[in-house]
Design a protein around this motif. Structure first.
Motif, PDB file in Angstrom:
ATOM      1  N   GLU A  12      37.619  40.146  36.433  1.00 45.84           N
ATOM      2  CA  GLU A  12      38.134  39.000  35.674  1.00 45.84           C
ATOM      3  C   GLU A  12      37.674  37.652  36.239  1.00 45.84           C
ATOM      4  N   ASN A  13      37.245  37.639  37.502  1.00 46.83           N
ATOM      5  CA  ASN A  13      36.934  36.364  38.166  1.00 46.83           C
ATOM      6  C   ASN A  13      35.539  36.271  38.776  1.00 46.83           C
ATOM      7  N   ARG A  14      34.732  37.288  38.649  1.00 43.39           N
ATOM      8  CA  ARG A  14      33.442  37.306  39.349  1.00 43.39           C
ATOM      9  C   ARG A  14      32.469  36.224  38.877  1.00 43.39           C
ATOM     10  N   LEU A  15      32.648  35.747  37.672  1.00 42.62           N
ATOM     11  CA  LEU A  15      31.755  34.706  37.168  1.00 42.62           C
ATOM     12  C   LEU A  15      32.233  33.293  37.515  1.00 42.62           C
ATOM     13  N   THR A  16      33.491  33.163  37.909  1.00 46.29           N
ATOM     14  CA  THR A  16      34.049  31.832  38.193  1.00 46.29           C
ATOM     15  C   THR A  16      34.399  31.616  39.663  1.00 46.29           C
ATOM     16  N   LEU A  17      34.475  32.682  40.451  1.00 49.77           N
ATOM     17  CA  LEU A  17      34.759  32.560  41.888  1.00 49.77           C
ATOM     18  C   LEU A  17      33.528  32.954  42.686  1.00 49.77           C
ATOM     19  N   ASN A  18      33.391  32.391  43.872  1.00 54.62           N
ATOM     20  CA  ASN A  18      32.252  32.670  44.741  1.00 54.62           C
ATOM     21  C   ASN A  18      32.584  33.840  45.667  1.00 54.62           C
ATOM     22  N   PHE A  19      32.364  35.069  45.187  1.00 52.89           N
ATOM     23  CA  PHE A  19      32.618  36.255  46.002  1.00 52.89           C
ATOM     24  C   PHE A  19      31.519  36.407  47.046  1.00 52.89           C
ATOM     25  N   ILE A  20      31.932  36.523  48.296  1.00 48.68           N
ATOM     26  CA  ILE A  20      30.969  36.732  49.383  1.00 48.68           C
ATOM     27  C   ILE A  20      30.990  38.177  49.864  1.00 48.68           C
ATOM     28  N   LYS A  21      31.987  38.937  49.428  1.00 49.31           N
ATOM     29  CA  LYS A  21      32.050  40.378  49.689  1.00 49.31           C
ATOM     30  C   LYS A  21      32.630  41.028  48.448  1.00 49.31           C
ATOM     31  N   GLU A  22      31.850  41.877  47.816  1.00 47.64           N
ATOM     32  CA  GLU A  22      32.313  42.575  46.630  1.00 47.64           C
ATOM     33  C   GLU A  22      33.324  43.645  47.022  1.00 47.64           C
ATOM     34  N   PRO A  23      34.103  44.145  46.062  1.00 48.25           N
ATOM     35  CA  PRO A  23      35.114  45.152  46.382  1.00 48.25           C
ATOM     36  C   PRO A  23      34.532  46.351  47.132  1.00 48.25           C
ATOM     37  N   CYS A  24      35.281  46.776  48.139  1.00 45.29           N
ATOM     38  CA  CYS A  24      34.898  47.933  48.939  1.00 45.29           C
ATOM     39  C   CYS A  24      36.162  48.671  49.358  1.00 45.29           C
ATOM     40  N   ASP A  25      35.985  49.910  49.787  1.00 44.54           N
ATOM     41  CA  ASP A  25      37.110  50.715  50.245  1.00 44.54           C
ATOM     42  C   ASP A  25      37.482  50.371  51.675  1.00 44.54           C
ATOM     43  N   ILE A  26      38.770  50.316  51.930  1.00 47.90           N
ATOM     44  CA  ILE A  26      39.339  50.241  53.274  1.00 47.90           C
ATOM     45  C   ILE A  26      40.496  51.233  53.284  1.00 47.90           C
ATOM     46  N   PRO A  27      41.019  51.603  54.457  1.00 53.80           N
ATOM     47  CA  PRO A  27      42.035  52.663  54.478  1.00 53.80           C
ATOM     48  C   PRO A  27      43.208  52.499  53.489  1.00 53.80           C
ATOM     49  N   PRO A  28      43.812  51.316  53.334  1.00 50.18           N
ATOM     50  CA  PRO A  28      44.934  51.304  52.391  1.00 50.18           C
ATOM     51  C   PRO A  28      44.535  51.135  50.922  1.00 50.18           C
ATOM     52  N   GLY A  29      43.286  50.759  50.639  1.00 47.46           N
ATOM     53  CA  GLY A  29      42.913  50.540  49.240  1.00 47.46           C
ATOM     54  C   GLY A  29      41.550  49.903  49.077  1.00 47.46           C
ATOM     55  N   ARG A  30      41.511  48.808  48.316  1.00 48.82           N
ATOM     56  CA  ARG A  30      40.266  48.081  48.056  1.00 48.82           C
ATOM     57  C   ARG A  30      40.389  46.680  48.604  1.00 48.82           C
ATOM     58  N   TYR A  31      39.238  46.047  48.890  1.00 49.43           N
ATOM     59  CA  TYR A  31      39.187  44.778  49.607  1.00 49.43           C
ATOM     60  C   TYR A  31      38.003  43.979  49.112  1.00 49.43           C
ATOM     61  N   ALA A  32      38.159  42.659  49.002  1.00 48.66           N
ATOM     62  CA  ALA A  32      37.055  41.762  48.643  1.00 48.66           C
ATOM     63  C   ALA A  32      37.339  40.393  49.249  1.00 48.66           C
ATOM     64  N   ILE A  33      36.291  39.576  49.332  1.00 48.99           N
ATOM     65  CA  ILE A  33      36.435  38.219  49.883  1.00 48.99           C
ATOM     66  C   ILE A  33      35.717  37.245  48.966  1.00 48.99           C
ATOM     67  N   PHE A  34      36.379  36.108  48.710  1.00 47.64           N
ATOM     68  CA  PHE A  34      35.738  35.019  47.985  1.00 47.64           C
ATOM     69  C   PHE A  34      36.055  33.718  48.697  1.00 47.64           C
ATOM     70  N   ASN A  35      35.247  32.700  48.444  1.00 47.44           N
ATOM     71  CA  ASN A  35      35.464  31.390  49.046  1.00 47.44           C
ATOM     72  C   ASN A  35      36.108  30.456  48.036  1.00 47.44           C
ATOM     73  N   ASP A  36      36.978  29.580  48.561  1.00 43.23           N
ATOM     74  CA  ASP A  36      37.528  28.545  47.694  1.00 43.23           C
ATOM     75  C   ASP A  36      36.502  27.427  47.560  1.00 43.23           C
ATOM     76  N   ILE A  37      36.853  26.335  46.912  1.00 41.13           N
ATOM     77  CA  ILE A  37      35.886  25.275  46.643  1.00 41.13           C
ATOM     78  C   ILE A  37      35.417  24.546  47.902  1.00 41.13           C
ATOM     79  N   ASP A  38      36.139  24.725  49.023  1.00 40.16           N
ATOM     80  CA  ASP A  38      35.740  24.100  50.282  1.00 40.16           C
ATOM     81  C   ASP A  38      35.082  25.084  51.244  1.00 40.16           C
ATOM     82  N   GLY A  39      34.858  26.311  50.801  1.00 42.18           N
ATOM     83  CA  GLY A  39      34.203  27.308  51.636  1.00 42.18           C
ATOM     84  C   GLY A  39      35.148  28.118  52.510  1.00 42.18           C
ATOM     85  N   ASN A  40      36.462  27.963  52.325  1.00 41.51           N
ATOM     86  CA  ASN A  40      37.425  28.764  53.079  1.00 41.51           C
ATOM     87  C   ASN A  40      37.481  30.172  52.496  1.00 41.51           C
ATOM     88  N   SER A  41      37.525  31.157  53.365  1.00 39.84           N
ATOM     89  CA  SER A  41      37.543  32.550  52.920  1.00 39.84           C
ATOM     90  C   SER A  41      38.941  32.980  52.495  1.00 39.84           C
TER      91      SER A  41
END
Length: 116
Positions: free
Chosen positions: A74-103
């Protein structure tokens, strides 16, 4: 999105853990291998401090979402994802930056199993 963790990346987990335990008096909540440790914050906070070896990513919040894959789609075209969804032990995980580059990290608990 519900804030669950404050994430502080580190280059040396042992030194960071020593600092947070000995200098700040925080207690370990859980550990994932030799790369991630969560600590209880003082008071009645449900939020935990998570320190992990993750160079190149800034400190920031970890938010629980219902479905990381859905949030990403729903947000991949409007948010700056620096890590796409991936598996981690409890579920799924992703990282995006806000407009100032904060993760900002998102996690879901789709792989969590609960026992009655």
């Amino acid at each position: 999105m519900k804030l669950s963790f404050l994430c502080h990346p580190t280059k040396d987990l042992k030194k960071s853990l020593s600092f947070y335990r000995e200098q700040l008096g925080l207690e370990e909540a859980w550990r994932e291998g030799e790369h991630t440790v969560a600590l209880h914050l003082k008071g009645n906070s449900e939020v935990q401090l998570m320190i992990e070896i993750d160079e190149g990513v800034s400190a920031g919040g970890v938010f629980i979402v219902e479905d990381v894959n859905k949030f990403y789609e729903e947000n991949r075209l409007t948010l700056n994802f620096i890590k796409e969804p991936c598996d981690i032990p409890p579920g799924r995980y992703a990282i995006f930056n806000d407009i100032d580059g904060n993760s900002l990290r998102i996690i879901d608990m789709t792989n969590e199993t609960y026992e009655d």
